[in-house]
Each structure stands twice: as C-alpha cells, then as structure tokens.
Design a protein around this motif. Structure first.
Motif, PDB file in Angstrom:
ATOM      1  N   LEU A  97     -25.263  23.293   4.254  1.00  0.00           N
ATOM      2  CA  LEU A  97     -26.141  22.325   4.911  1.00  0.00           C
ATOM      3  C   LEU A  97     -25.742  22.188   6.383  1.00  0.00           C
ATOM      4  CD1 LEU A  97     -26.552  19.427   2.319  1.00  0.00           C
ATOM      5  CD2 LEU A  97     -28.164  21.234   2.914  1.00  0.00           C
ATOM      6  N   PRO A  98     -26.735  22.091   7.275  1.00  0.00           N
ATOM      7  CA  PRO A  98     -26.413  21.928   8.699  1.00  0.00           C
ATOM      8  C   PRO A  98     -25.410  20.791   8.933  1.00  0.00           C
ATOM      9  CG  PRO A  98     -28.773  22.255   8.406  1.00  0.00           C
ATOM     10  CD  PRO A  98     -28.174  22.201   7.026  1.00  0.00           C
ATOM     11  N   ARG A  99     -25.507  19.750   8.128  1.00  0.00           N
ATOM     12  CA  ARG A  99     -24.626  18.587   8.358  1.00  0.00           C
ATOM     13  C   ARG A  99     -23.153  18.879   8.018  1.00  0.00           C
ATOM     14  NH1 ARG A  99     -27.064  15.757   2.956  1.00  0.00           N
ATOM     15  NH2 ARG A  99     -29.003  16.134   4.041  1.00  0.00           N
ATOM     16  N   HIS A 100     -22.906  20.012   7.362  1.00  0.00           N
ATOM     17  CA  HIS A 100     -21.514  20.346   7.006  1.00  0.00           C
ATOM     18  C   HIS A 100     -20.811  21.191   8.068  1.00  0.00           C
ATOM     19  CE1 HIS A 100     -22.584  19.900   2.443  1.00  0.00           C
ATOM     20  NE2 HIS A 100     -22.317  18.734   3.016  1.00  0.00           N
ATOM     21  N   ASP A 102     -20.039  21.006  11.296  1.00  0.00           N
ATOM     22  CA  ASP A 102     -18.977  20.478  12.160  1.00  0.00           C
ATOM     23  C   ASP A 102     -17.659  20.346  11.403  1.00  0.00           C
ATOM     24  OD1 ASP A 102     -20.698  20.435  14.224  1.00  0.00           O
ATOM     25  OD2 ASP A 102     -21.054  18.257  14.199  1.00  0.00           O
TER      26      ASP A 102
ATOM     27  N   ASP B 364     -37.321  22.745  -0.710  1.00  0.00           N
ATOM     28  CA  ASP B 364     -35.994  22.521  -0.130  1.00  0.00           C
ATOM     29  C   ASP B 364     -34.869  23.134  -0.960  1.00  0.00           C
ATOM     30  OD1 ASP B 364     -36.372  20.809  -2.259  1.00  0.00           O
ATOM     31  OD2 ASP B 364     -35.670  19.008  -1.228  1.00  0.00           O
ATOM     32  N   GLY B 472     -32.223  23.779  11.691  1.00  0.00           N
ATOM     33  CA  GLY B 472     -31.604  22.571  11.144  1.00  0.00           C
ATOM     34  C   GLY B 472     -32.627  21.517  10.766  1.00  0.00           C
ATOM     35  N   ASP B 475     -32.757  18.658   7.724  1.00  0.00           N
ATOM     36  CA  ASP B 475     -31.408  18.357   7.230  1.00  0.00           C
ATOM     37  C   ASP B 475     -31.308  16.944   6.672  1.00  0.00           C
ATOM     38  OD1 ASP B 475     -28.732  18.924   6.678  1.00  0.00           O
ATOM     39  OD2 ASP B 475     -28.057  18.070   8.571  1.00  0.00           O
ATOM     40  N   GLU B 476     -31.946  16.008   7.375  1.00  0.00           N
ATOM     41  CA  GLU B 476     -31.828  14.602   6.930  1.00  0.00           C
ATOM     42  C   GLU B 476     -32.499  14.391   5.566  1.00  0.00           C
ATOM     43  OE1 GLU B 476     -35.456  15.343   8.906  1.00  0.00           O
ATOM     44  OE2 GLU B 476     -33.440  15.698   9.671  1.00  0.00           O
ATOM     45  N   GLU B 480     -28.158  15.379  -1.510  1.00  0.00           N
ATOM     46  CA  GLU B 480     -26.835  15.833  -1.915  1.00  0.00           C
ATOM     47  C   GLU B 480     -26.413  15.086  -3.168  1.00  0.00           C
ATOM     48  OE1 GLU B 480     -23.187  17.192   0.695  1.00  0.00           O
ATOM     49  OE2 GLU B 480     -24.568  15.983   1.866  1.00  0.00           O
TER      50      GLU B 480
END
Lengths: 129, 556
Positions: A97-100, A102, B364, B472, B475-476, B480
C-alpha cells in the motif's frame, strides 16, 4: 553493483505461494546475464539469510502479495544486521500500500517496486545497485 | 459454399484490395490474447463440413457445447458468488450477512494462509498472515461464529480450500449438526484440487500421493453422506493466473480431472457414481471471444473425454459445470477504479459463456481486502448484467457466429494437442513431479510479460494512457485488516485449548492417527476431531507426522 559480489537472491518468505512476479523478475535478471538464486516459495527468514550468506549475494529481492510485509520485513532487516550483512541491499516488490512506503524506507529497504513496473526498470536498477 | 468462395475471392481482389492499398490495417497480424491467429473476417467456409448435431447439438445434451442445462439462464440465473472473508470469524460473519442482504446468493469463503496450510493462529509460522488474505479459522468454534445467523440448509457455500479441505469440510458438517441441519442437506463446494497447488498457488503440504488420498477421501465420503456437495472443483483459474494461455488452462484442467478420475477408479469407485459431483473453475481474462470460445470448447472436450476415456454412461458425469472468476492479474493498480469496467467484461464472458456460478472481483483488490463499498459494486455489476441487458433471454447467444464457432473448434483442437503432450510425459502427476507443467506455464508467462513491457499488449493506465499525477490514488479508500486480528485470534485459540475437554481431543487425534495407519477414509475421524474442538493445527500435525512435507519443483 559492486564487483566483488555479483549475485542476486530473489525469494519469497511467509506462507504465500503466488510467485508469478518473483519468477518473472528472476527470469529477466537471468536473461540479462545476472547470476540469480531463486529460493522458491514459503521460505523462512533464517533460511533466506543463510542462502544469502552462502551464495555471497549483493542484493536480496523479496516479493510480497499477501499483506505480511509489515510484519516480516522488520525481522528480515534485524536478522541481516545480526548476520553482518548490512551492505546487502534489500529490494521489495509486490502489493504494497502507498501508505506503507515511508515506513519501509525508514526500515532500510533500498527500493520498492509496485505492481506494473516494467521488468527492464527492475533489471537496470539491480544491475547498478 | 462454392458461391461464397467466389464471392470472397471477388471481395478480396476488389473492395478489400482497394481499401488495403489506400489504408493498411493497424497491425500486420491479429491474434487472440493466447496467440491464436485471427482472420480478418469469418464465413461459413471456416466451419467447413462440420456437423451441427455432432459439434453443437442442443443445450443439456451431449456434447453440451451450448450449455449443460436445457434452459440455462432462462430457467435459473447463475449463482452470484463473490469471494469474501478476512480477519476474524466475527468480521467475516458481518461481511457475509451484509452480502446476503444485498442479494448475493451463495457464499464463497476465503481463508487466511495459516488455515490453508494447517497452522493455528498462534503457530510461529503464522506470523503476519493471520486474517490477511481470508478469514482465520482455528477450530469449529470459529466456524460456528462465521455462520451465526446463516442457516446452512438455505445457503450454499463454496470454500477455496485444498490441502486442509477435509478439515474445513469437517468443521462445516459439525456446524450444520449444531444448527440441526443434517449433512445430507448441505450444499456447497470444497475446491479440494490439490494438484494445481503443486504447479500454481502453492498451498500444498504433503507429497502428491497422500494429498491425492485426502482429496479422494472427500469424494468418497460425500458420495454416501453429503450427496449434494461438489466434492472437487478442478481449477484452471490458477494456471491462468500463473501465466498459462487459455489453451493450456483448459488442457491442464482436464488433465487434472483425468488424474483424479483415474485415481478414484483405482480406489474402486465407479466413474458415474462420483463424476457428477465434480465441478470446474476457469478464469476470465480480457479477450471476450477467446474466453467464450474456451468455455464452449471446454464443455465439449470434457464431455468427449468422459465418453472416450472413461466410458461414462451417466449424462451427469459429462457436465463441465463452470464456476468462473475475474482473473486478479488482469486488474491494474494504476487508475484502479477502471477495474470496474474490466470486471464487468469478466462477468459478461461468464454469462455469455453459460456459467453456473460467477465471481466478480472488486476494483481495489489488487491492493487490499475489498472494502464493503467495492464488494457491493462487484455484486451490483452482476445484477445489472443479469437484469438490465437482455443477456439471459436465450441460451448460448453467440453460437453460430462464424468467428466464435471457428475459435471454439481451434481451442478444442489445440487443447487436445496439449493433452496429448501431457499424456506423453506420463499424465498430470508426472507433469508435476518432473516440472513439465511449471516450465510450460512459465514460458507463456514470460512471453506475455514481454508483450506488456514492449507495449505490444496495451494495458490502459499501465503502459498507455498513464496519468502519473494519480499515482497512489485511492490509498485512503483501501481497507486494511484490523492489526489486532493476530492477537485476538491467538488469545481465542489459547482460551479454547484451556476450556475444551482435552482428553476427548487427544483421543480423537489418536484415532485419526490409527486410521491413517490402517489406510482408511479419514473423513469420519476428522469430523470426530472437529467435534471435539481439536484445532486445524493439531489435526494437520498428525498428518504431517505421518506423511511429511513436500517441496514442489520450481522453474524460472
């Protein structure tokens, strides 16, 4: 890539068995004249690091598709350090995931390839790593 | 025919030539996704002297090219069965109830990798994987939770489970008992197709021989006790996902079926007693006509194989009942919302291909476990096609298309050649053990990737029509799994081990071990262990101890 060690290890750790991507990367490296060790699926972290030592690799490429990268990669990096392989570059590919990104970069992952990256780009990156 | 030939010649030398001289076609050659050459135009000449009654016939009759049932989707729509499951049993129960409320007809259970590989959630091997790609099931207790408020005599449940299929079926049977539903009434499917795990997907545990024994234990047990259960869903889908062409996908699927049927016969089971409960699963890639031709060719080739090789007398044995799914590898991470369109095409292929059940992927799911919203859109996609587009008014609507019929013939022929190659290496088990199957598929995978990398195969948003500023994006919105799942699940299984009657568990496991030594059908013993609340890890440990673990060949 430094001249002393030229080999690349491509591997899958954890329980996931989907290895189309990992095998394509391994094959593309082979076709580009790079010496590749492909570990196969479902390897343990210790096993992969032992292979890395034994085969004297410069780069370890790991493929993740099942969401376990955030749990397993910190362990890989820790083990690498303990084994004295800090100079081995770890690259990661797959579903991240892009959020991972960093957090993984902060962990010391050298490069992350997301889905859809052309093989040539991966090969060129590894050759000059 | 002579008249058509003459007309074609004059067309080619006249109108066509003029046009080509003025403006050549976009490509020197056109091919299907799998590389089958495609002609400019098809006519009755391409069908030659093939006989309608031999090759096509009527739906519900041999060779079933046009469909396995006489009225197909006019009589009953396909089962809308979207793959779902994640996190804990509670999370998954909530999602299932939501999907059923939204009009989904059948459940399709996704299990996490520890469940698929016979590890408890608190096993060190499970670390990072608990509840990730499916629901975590450690014991009967979790299965009871998944089906709380879902009556098992009303829904059908398909389980994507292979190496541990007997254990999950045992849990299901035991839940039904608790709900007061006799096992005779249960409807559903265990994928139980271990052979393809050795080649693609990778969730095998034991060596091929004991693995086959377990698969057939389900087949044999259900013949007598769970007569409405689809015991084995032989899946080509995963070959395709691993890179196989449409032709290889079909040939390897049928070769797997042949291997199971031969093994069942060696066990003394009569073909016509178990083959009617076998079902098939194929993927939907992106070439609409090739996929539809594949499904039609598959029905015909399978029916012919059943007659030629196995002398099947029961018409039910010859039915190639298809469950299809969107191939996940056709989904694109770039501009991911576009996947809604791709998935609608997959559903269209399944409907026009005459399928019995269809899974539509969520836009997704190339990134994450689908959100509730994206799961609903995937279901709505099937509902829109089912009710708004006139697709289900007639059976096999593309029959008689010169192109589709030619392609159907071509794919059947090529799949037969591929079957012959597999026979020549000694059948599917040999094809696995020698790595033949791995090599064949890998070469196709490499060839496809080269086409994508060179831009010959256009993928919108990936190698053409990119919008880099949107990297990206979404992403939001990506879902998860709750990070605490692993801890919750570990605590649950540990509590269970303290609370249950451990003497009863030990006894059930000892009996299972003794039954393995005696070579018996293990299903009754696994069900007894399930009832005692033995965990999946404990049951699998007994088998691992007896049979060991296997490492399949790999080929890059």
């Amino acid at each position: 890539m430094n001249t002393k060690r030229k080999r690349v290890l491509i591997g899958k750790i954890g329980l996931d068995g989907h290895d189309r991507g990992a095998k394509l990367v391994a094959r593309s490296l082979c076709d580009a004249g790079v010496e590749v060790i492909y570990t196969g699926i479902r390897q343990s972290i210790d096993g992969v690091i032992a292979t890395a030592v034994q085969e004297d690799v410069a780069v370890i490429g790991l493929s993740f598709l099942s969401g376990d990268h955030m749990a397993l990669l910190p362990k890989v990096m820790k083990k690498l350090k303990e084994t004295g392989l800090e100079d081995v570059k770890v690259i990661v590919g797959g579903i991240i995931l892009p959020r991972h990104i960093d957090a993984l970069t902060a962990l010391g992952i050298h490069k992350i390839f997301l889905p859809g990256t052309p093989m040539e780009e991966i090969v060129d990156f590894i050759k000059t790593a | 025919m002579e008249k058509i030939r003459k007309q074609q010649e004059s067309w080619e030398s006249g109108v066509l030539k003029k046009t080509l001289d003025r403006s050549p076609e976009r490509q020197p050659q056109f091919t299907t996704e799998s590389g089958i050459p495609v002609k400019r135009v098809y006519t009755p000449l391409d069908l030659g002297d093939r006989d309608y009654t031999d090759d096509l016939g009527f739906p519900g009759e041999y060779p079933y090219t046009r469909g396995v049932y006489p009225t197909m989707h006019r009589g009953r729509l396909w089962t809308m069965r979207n793959y779902a499951g994640f996190g804990t049993a509670e999370d998954t129960n909530k999602r299932y109830r939501y999907l059923l409320e939204q009009g989904m007809v059948g459940l399709s259970m996704a299990f996490d990798l520890p469940t698929q590989l016979g590890y408890d959630s608190d096993d060190p091997a499970s670390e990072g994987a608990v509840g990730r790609v499916g629901v975590a099931i450690d014991s009967l207790e979790d299965m009871e939770t998944v089906f709380t408020g879902i009556p098992l005599d009303k829904v059908s449940t398909s389980m994507t489970i292979n190496a541990t299929a007997p254990i999950l079926l045992a849990f299901y049977v035991a839940v039904a008992e608790k709900q007061g539903v006799p096992q005779e009434k249960l409807m559903g499917t265990t994928q139980n197709d271990i052979l393809k795990e050795f080649i693609a997907r990778g969730t095998y545990i034991y060596p091929p021989k004991p693995s086959m024994k377990l698969a057939l234990d389900i087949v044999e047990y259900c013949m007598e006790h769970v007569p409405r259960w689809n015991t084995l869903n032989i899946a080509g889908y995963h070959f395709r996902e691993a890179g196989a062409t449409a032709v290889q996908e079909l040939a390897f699927t049928i070769a797997d079926a042949i291997a199971y049927i031969e093994a069942a016969r060696e066990r003394g089971l009569a073909v016509d007693s178990f083959a009617p409960r076998l079902s098939y699963s194929l993927g939907c890639y992106m070439d609409l006509f090739e996929e539809i031709a594949k499904f039609r060719a598959g029905r015909r080739l399978f029916a012919r194989v059943m007659k030629e090789r196995f002398d099947a007398k029961n018409p039910q044995s010859c039915l190639f009942r298809i469950f299809s799914g969107s191939c996940g590898s056709t989904l694109v991470a770039q501009q991911p919302i576009n996947n809604v369109v791709r998935v609608a095409m997959h559903a269209l292929m399944g409907i026009l291909g005459g399928h019995q059940a269809i899974h539509t992927a969520c836009w997704d799911e190339g990134f994450a476990i689908p959100s509730e919203d994206s799961a609903r859109i995937a279901l709505r996609t099937q509902q829109i096609l089912a009710y708004e587009c006139g697709l289900c008014n007639t059976v096999d609507p593309l029959a008689g298309s010169y192109y589709v019929e030619s392609l159907t013939n071509e794919i059947e022929e090529r799949a037969r050649e591929c079957l012959k190659k597999i026979d020549d290496v000694g059948g599917m088990l040999a094809a696995i053990e020698t790595g033949f199957a791995h090599r064949e598929i890998q070469e196709s995978s490499v060839a496809f990737q080269k086409k994508v990398d060179s831009g010959e195969r256009i993928i919108v948003g990936l190698n053409k029509f990119q919008t880099p500023e949107e990297d990206g994006a979404g992403d939001e919105a990506f879902f998860e799994v709750n990070e605490e799942v692993e801890e919750i699940q570990k605590a649950k299984v540990q509590r269970l081990k303290e609370r249950r009657d451990n003497a009863l568990v030990a006894q059930a496991l000892e009996q299972l071990e003794a039954a393995i030594d005696r070579g018996e059908n293990l299903m009754p013993h696994i069900i007894a262990a399930a009832r005692s609340y033995a965990t999946i890890g404990e049951i699998s440990k007994v088998m691992r101890g007896k049979w060991g673990e296997y490492k399949a060949p790999t080929y890059i």
